[in-house]
Structures are given as C-alpha cells and as structure tokens.
Design an enzyme around this catalytic site. Sequence first.
Site, short mmCIF file in Angstrom:
data_model
loop_
_atom_site.label_atom_id
_atom_site.label_comp_id
_atom_site.label_asym_id
_atom_site.label_seq_id
_atom_site.Cartn_x
_atom_site.Cartn_y
_atom_site.Cartn_z
N GLU A 235 2.41 9.28 13.09
CA GLU A 235 0.31 8.94 13.56
C GLU A 235 -0.33 8.40 12.96
O GLU A 235 -1.03 7.10 13.48
CB GLU A 235 0.30 9.78 14.57
N THR A 236 -0.48 8.73 12.27
CA THR A 236 -1.65 8.01 10.89
C THR A 236 -1.20 6.76 10.42
O THR A 236 -1.82 5.78 10.40
CB THR A 236 -1.51 9.65 9.83
N GLN B 103 7.35 0.89 -16.61
CA GLN B 103 8.20 0.92 -16.01
C GLN B 103 9.89 1.19 -16.58
O GLN B 103 9.78 1.51 -17.87
CB GLN B 103 9.01 -0.84 -15.49
N LEU C 40 0.86 -1.21 -0.15
CA LEU C 40 0.10 -0.78 -0.07
C LEU C 40 0.80 0.84 0.50
O LEU C 40 0.41 2.15 -0.10
CB LEU C 40 -0.45 0.23 1.54
N LYS C 41 2.10 1.12 0.25
CA LYS C 41 3.23 2.50 -0.46
C LYS C 41 2.79 3.47 1.10
O LYS C 41 2.30 4.79 0.21
CB LYS C 41 3.84 2.84 -0.98
N ARG D 76 3.08 -7.75 -15.00
CA ARG D 76 2.29 -8.12 -16.65
C ARG D 76 3.27 -9.01 -17.32
O ARG D 76 2.47 -9.51 -18.12
CB ARG D 76 2.20 -7.06 -17.30
O1 C5P Z 1 6.01 -6.02 -13.77
P1 C5P Z 1 4.93 -4.68 -13.32
O2 C5P Z 1 5.20 -3.84 -14.65
O3 C5P Z 1 2.97 -4.97 -13.61
O4 C5P Z 1 4.81 -5.15 -12.10
C1 C5P Z 1 3.49 -3.76 -10.91
C2 C5P Z 1 3.60 -3.87 -9.53
O5 C5P Z 1 4.87 -3.63 -9.27
C3 C5P Z 1 2.53 -3.13 -9.40
O6 C5P Z 1 1.80 -3.59 -8.36
C4 C5P Z 1 3.32 -1.76 -8.52
O7 C5P Z 1 2.67 -0.98 -7.82
C5 C5P Z 1 4.62 -2.33 -8.10
N1 C5P Z 1 5.96 -1.26 -7.92
C6 C5P Z 1 7.00 -1.61 -8.88
N2 C5P Z 1 7.60 -0.09 -8.37
C7 C5P Z 1 8.00 0.06 -6.98
C8 C5P Z 1 6.67 -0.83 -6.39
C9 C5P Z 1 6.23 -1.90 -6.30
O8 C5P Z 1 6.15 -1.09 -9.81
N3 C5P Z 1 9.33 1.30 -6.95
#
Ligand code: C5P
Length: 244
Positions: free
Chosen positions: A68-69, A191, A61-62, A212
């Site tokens: 506090e929250t 990405q 959930l980053k 993916r």
């Molecule tokens: O392989 P793919 O790009 O589909 O993976 C995406 C997943 O990796 C997502 O669930 C995304 O939230 C997670 N993620 C990311 N970068 C980060 C942390 C997690 O892409 N730094």
Amino acid sequence: MQTQIIFPLDFSDLKQALRYVGLLKDHITIFKIGLELFVNSGPEGVREVLAAGGKGIFLDLKFHDIPETVRRALKSPLMEKVEFITVHTADGPGILSAAVESVSPETKILGVTVLTSLSKAELHKILLLKEDITMCELVIHRAKMAKDAGCAGIVCSGLEISDIKEHFGTELITVVPGVRPLWSLVEGDDQRRIVTPRDAATKGVDYIVVGRPIRDAKDPVEATEKILDEIEGTANLNLPRNIP
Ligand code: C5P
C-alpha cells in the site's frame, strides 16, 4: 541497437549533477537519480535534469515497503516524467504488482534481484540460504517473480546475464550495475559481482550502469567514449535486445 550506458548522478549537490548532465548528454540518454541526489534535491532534481537536456530519467529509489505504501508513493505525478523505477523483489510479488499497477505503461518498473555489492558468501550468511542454493538460482527465482508481476525488466549483475537470457530471452529488459572497465580502478570499491563493458555487451545486456569509472575519471567524456568504443566493438555479434 547496442547496449546503452546509464550514468548515475551520484552527487549530493544538484549543481554538480547538472554539470555532468551537460558534459555527457550527447553520449548518454538515461541519467539515473538515486538516493543521494533525491534525498538532497527531491522532485526538483528530476525536473532540472530533464531541463538540462537529460532525455530519460531512471529513478532508482529501490522501493522496499508494504504494497500500500509503494502504491501510494508511485501515484505521484512525478512518475510520469520517469522512464524506469526500481522496486526490490526480495519481499515477494505483492510489492511488485502494486508498483506495476500504480504507474502508466510508459513508466517501467524494474525488479532489483540481488544487489551487485553482495557476494555469494554474504548471501548465504545474510539470507540464511542453504549452501546448495546458488546466486544464479536466487536471481532467476526473483526475476521470474518480477516478470509474473508485470515488471518490464530487472536489475542483476553481469555474472547472471547468460542464465537470465536463457530463461527469459528478450522478455525482460536487463539493467546491469557493477560494471568496471579493465582500465578503471575504484578505490575502496564496494561492488563485488562485476563485469567489463565488453563482457556485458557480448552477453546482450540492454543497459549498463557505469558510475565511478566515469564520474571519477580525469576526463569523464573521454572515459564514456572509451566505454562506448568497447561496446561498439561487439556490434557485429548481432545479439537479441529489448531496446528499440
Ligand atoms: O559504477 P558504480 O559502482 O559507481 O555505480 C553505482 C551505482 O549503481 C549506484 O547509483 C548504485 O545505486 C547503483 N546500483 C548498484 N547495484 C544495484 C543497483 C544499482 O550498484 N543492484
């Protein structure tokens, strides 16, 4: 133990997510529940994934809020069912320590260093960083903050792993998203800092997050097996790891 695959259940529909748990549970031990599934199915989603045979849950959930929250949210009994939780490192050690103090030692806090969707050019523009500060320096700085606050590990890209290993050895669990096998083409890919499963395994990454390329493959099980084979191919390199 070899590099492990974490599969993100990036679906809005819980039924669809559970179908993938059923398909992949013999190959994958940790399923990641992120914003999309959690917003749609909540804690029930976590319970159902476990009931469907998921052995471990990574609740991604980053968290990024005042200490506090974060502390109060992580006091939820749901956290006891979860192996990994992510918290952003960008706003300093207060949030990270609050997270670490709120959960039991079995639940590991991972500090997100810099998202793998962010390029070096964007980094300087968005964070107003001076040109001479590199992505690696920022990632190492944030990883150190995470470690000092008691986090069990970090999330970073595979491009920074060699430096992370050099600085921290096996003191931090490393989780790397942005993983792309050479055979996968993700349309409109967001990405930016990507590596192949083989690169990641060769560099001693503990866990890779592969979404993916598996989710959208014609045959998700075959795609997973191909990635596992690629990782297996690095087995004789004998790399230091954090996973038992
Ligand atoms: O392989 P793919 O790009 O589909 O993976 C995406 C997943 O990796 C997502 O669930 C995304 O939230 C997670 N993620 C990311 N970068 C980060 C942390 C997690 O892409 N730094």
